[in-house]
Design a protein around this motif. Structure first.
Motif, short mmCIF file in Angstrom:
data_model
loop_
_atom_site.label_atom_id
_atom_site.label_comp_id
_atom_site.label_asym_id
_atom_site.label_seq_id
_atom_site.Cartn_x
_atom_site.Cartn_y
_atom_site.Cartn_z
N ASP A 26 0.84 -1.21 0.00
CA ASP A 26 0.00 0.00 0.00
C ASP A 26 0.87 1.25 0.00
N ILE A 27 1.93 1.19 0.84
CA ILE A 27 2.82 2.35 0.93
C ILE A 27 3.52 2.58 -0.40
N GLU A 28 3.93 1.46 -1.05
CA GLU A 28 4.66 1.62 -2.31
C GLU A 28 3.73 2.17 -3.39
N ILE A 29 2.44 1.81 -3.33
CA ILE A 29 1.49 2.36 -4.31
C ILE A 29 1.37 3.86 -4.10
N LEU A 30 1.27 4.26 -2.83
CA LEU A 30 1.17 5.69 -2.55
C LEU A 30 2.42 6.42 -3.01
N ASP A 31 3.57 5.73 -2.94
CA ASP A 31 4.82 6.35 -3.39
C ASP A 31 4.74 6.80 -4.84
N CYS A 32 3.96 6.05 -5.64
CA CYS A 32 3.87 6.40 -7.06
C CYS A 32 3.23 7.76 -7.26
N LEU A 33 2.48 8.23 -6.27
CA LEU A 33 1.80 9.51 -6.43
C LEU A 33 2.64 10.67 -5.94
N PRO A 35 5.89 13.38 -5.54
CA PRO A 35 6.59 14.17 -6.56
C PRO A 35 7.66 13.39 -7.30
N ARG A 36 8.30 12.43 -6.62
CA ARG A 36 9.41 11.75 -7.27
C ARG A 36 8.96 10.90 -8.45
N TYR A 37 7.81 10.24 -8.32
CA TYR A 37 7.38 9.32 -9.38
C TYR A 37 6.20 9.86 -10.17
N ASP A 38 5.24 10.50 -9.47
CA ASP A 38 4.15 11.27 -10.10
C ASP A 38 3.46 10.59 -11.27
N VAL A 39 2.55 9.66 -10.98
CA VAL A 39 1.83 9.01 -12.07
C VAL A 39 0.81 9.93 -12.72
N GLU A 40 0.57 11.12 -12.15
CA GLU A 40 -0.38 12.01 -12.81
C GLU A 40 0.15 12.46 -14.17
N ARG A 41 1.45 12.31 -14.39
CA ARG A 41 2.02 12.58 -15.71
C ARG A 41 1.32 11.80 -16.80
N PHE A 42 0.89 10.57 -16.47
CA PHE A 42 0.23 9.72 -17.46
C PHE A 42 -1.28 9.88 -17.39
N GLY A 43 -1.75 10.89 -16.66
CA GLY A 43 -3.18 11.11 -16.56
C GLY A 43 -3.86 10.22 -15.55
N MET A 44 -3.09 9.61 -14.64
CA MET A 44 -3.72 8.73 -13.67
C MET A 44 -4.06 9.49 -12.41
N LEU A 45 -5.13 9.08 -11.78
CA LEU A 45 -5.58 9.71 -10.55
C LEU A 45 -5.99 8.61 -9.59
N ALA A 125 9.09 -0.42 -10.33
CA ALA A 125 8.51 -1.63 -10.91
C ALA A 125 7.03 -1.43 -11.18
N ILE A 126 6.35 -0.72 -10.26
CA ILE A 126 4.92 -0.47 -10.47
C ILE A 126 4.73 0.38 -11.72
N LEU A 127 5.58 1.43 -11.85
CA LEU A 127 5.49 2.28 -13.04
C LEU A 127 5.75 1.46 -14.30
N MET B 34 2.66 21.94 -9.80
CA MET B 34 3.87 22.75 -9.66
C MET B 34 4.10 23.14 -8.21
N VAL B 35 3.00 23.43 -7.51
CA VAL B 35 3.14 23.76 -6.08
C VAL B 35 3.73 22.59 -5.33
N GLN B 36 3.38 21.37 -5.75
CA GLN B 36 3.88 20.18 -5.05
C GLN B 36 5.15 19.64 -5.69
N PHE B 37 5.79 20.41 -6.55
CA PHE B 37 7.02 20.00 -7.24
C PHE B 37 6.83 18.74 -8.06
N ARG B 38 5.65 18.61 -8.68
CA ARG B 38 5.43 17.48 -9.58
C ARG B 38 5.39 18.01 -11.00
N LYS B 39 5.23 17.08 -11.94
CA LYS B 39 5.22 17.51 -13.33
C LYS B 39 3.81 17.81 -13.82
N GLY B 40 2.86 17.05 -13.34
CA GLY B 40 1.47 17.35 -13.68
C GLY B 40 1.00 16.69 -14.95
N PRO B 41 -0.30 16.73 -15.20
CA PRO B 41 -0.90 16.01 -16.32
C PRO B 41 -0.64 16.69 -17.66
#
Ligand code: SF4
Lengths: 136, 310
Positions: A26-33, A35-45, A125-127, B34-41
């Motif tokens: 669970d913790i590792e899944i949350l890690d994906c969200l 700033p370091r990994y940020d899955v929102e880049r791929f449009g995921m929420l 690995a999750i990414l 950006m506020v959270q230092f992420r890249k965003g959608p």
């Protein structure tokens, strides 16, 4: 790849089902969200209800009590829905496979589209698993 | 007749407000990232989300609920938001809406989406949705009075005229309302009302994802939820546009003024997003006290200052 397929893969919303996990996955899944990994880049929420979800993330071993709940959640989901089994527990049962309450790995209960092994799998690995799912 | 339909459906109606609203929704998410230092959608993300919900996903109806009400609610909220958007944007295009007093009508139309969400939540038969609906109801009761006080302050400053056109006209003669002390106070109060109307973070207890799982929207899926998303995009555009028209000298769409109008709306959206990202969610009774006591007090003070012309 049709238009619908393209749209669907551009905007996957995740719903997280934690079975009887040791809480590491669970913790590792949350890690994906983060700033370091940020899955929102791929449009995921990460969404809070299965009605909005496109991907069901299942981690942890599924025991007798979880089984009916997992089935219920899966049946409540609006189709099409993808199921991803995360961690050794989700894929095979892992260290809990011999337990007397264990009700089978996830793919014995519901159809699974992707497996991400590891105990726990790293966020990388999750990414990687998610990218494989997107390119499938 | 044909013109009216064009105004309602294409420009500045549904198609236009939805597109701009989608872009603003992306800006909101990007600034958050950006506020959270992420890249965003990616930049088309809100449109992907909407099309996916509309075209790809299945719509599930609640087994123990009123199905017709449940399905009508997204349509009603979309209509309310769109008509409000048309009425807000038409005066800035120099098109007469044909009646005075549109400020009051817009006030009522802007309340329709929140009311509709509440009805939809009640119709879905989900306990968490009814918790969300009851919070939404309390929130509406607290901020609507404040919002009306803000509008009365504006009406007072614009010499008792109750049309957007007249308000913008008054500002073009005596300078933007935000330039005076009472204008600044009213603007701040209005910003907090917007935050509550849009359900953004200090006042998002109605749809708190982490505790009641999206509250009123918990049972919505597929195309019904797509329409709700669209309403939210539209509200994110028309409410800042309304505030820009009332306080910041109005919107104009000729020549260099286009740039200024866009910048005004963007400034309000950025302000809302920053407030949303730097605050925790408050409890419902804290929100009620905040509006009933503090915001009403500030609004009344601003109105009194406005009477003296400060
Ligand atoms: S796979 Fe490993 S880390 Fe993940 S829940 Fe199971 S035991 Fe814990």
């Amino acid at each position: 790849m049709g238009f619908k397929d393209f749209i669907f893969k551009k905007s996957l919303w995740l719903f997280h089902f934690g079975g009887a996990s040791c809480n590491n996955c669970d913790i590792e899944i949350l890690d994906c969200l983060t700033p370091r990994y940020d899955v929102e880049r791929f449009g995921m929420l990460l969404v809070g209800t299965i009605r909005h979800a496109d991907v069901l993330l299942v981690n942890g071993s599924i025991n007798q009590k979880d089984k009916s709940r997992l089935l219920e959640i899966y049946n409540q989901a609006p189709k099409p829905i993808l199921v991803v089994a995360i961690g050794a527990c989700g894929c095979t049962g892992g260290i809990f496979a011999e337990g007397n309450t264990f009700a089978g790995p996830v793919d014995k209960i519901i159809p699974v589209d992707a497996y991400i092994p590891g105990c726990p799998p790293k966020p990388e690995a999750i990414l990687a698993g998610i990218m494989k799912l997107l390119n499938k | 007749m044909f013109n009216d339909i064009f105004h309602f459906l294409v420009f500045p109606g549904l198609l236009f407000v939805a597109t701009v609203g989608g872009i603003l929704a992306w800006a909101d998410r990007k600034i958050t990232a950006m506020v959270q230092f992420r890249k965003g959608p990616p930049s088309l993300q809100p449109f992907y989300d909407f099309l996916k919900l509309l075209l790809v996903k299945e719509t599930i109806l609640p087994a123990k609920g009123s199905k017709i009400t449940f399905l009508m609610v997204p349509v009603f909220s979309l209509f309310g938001a769109t008509i409000a958007g048309v009425l807000i944007l038409l005066p800035s295009l120099n098109i007469q809406t044909g009646f005075s007093g549109d400020l009051i009508v817009i006030f009522y139309l802007l309340a329709i989406p929140s009311l509709a969400y509440m009805v939809g939540a009640m119709a879905s038969g989900n306990p968490l949705a009814s918790v969300g609906a009851s919070r939404e109801m309390k929130l509406i009761m607290s901020y609507e009075l404040t919002f009306f006080l803000v509008l009365s302050g504006i009406i007072l400053k614009a010499d008792m005229s109750i049309g957007i056109n007249d308000v913008m006209h008054a500002q073009s003669q005596s300078g933007a309302f935000i330039g005076s002390l009472s204008g600044v106070i009213l603007f701040l109060v209005a910003i907090f009302c917007l935050q509550a109307k849009l359900g953004l973070v200090p006042f998002d207890m109605a749809e708190a994802e982490t505790e009641i799982n999206h509250g009123p929207f918990i049972e919505y899926s597929g195309s019904a939820y797509a329409l709700i998303k669209l309403t939210k995009y539209i509200m994110l555009f028309i409410l800042p546009a309304f505030i820009a028209a009332l306080f910041m000298g109005g919107l104009h769409w000729q020549g260099i003024d286009i740039l200024w109008s866009i910048l005004k709306i963007l400034a309000v959206v950025v302000l809302l997003t920053l407030i949303r990202n730097t605050n925790p969610r408050v409890k419902i009774h804290q929100a009620m006290r905040f509006f009933f006591i503090w915001m009403n007090l500030f609004a009344v003070i601003a109105i009194i200052l406005g009477m003296f012309g400060i």
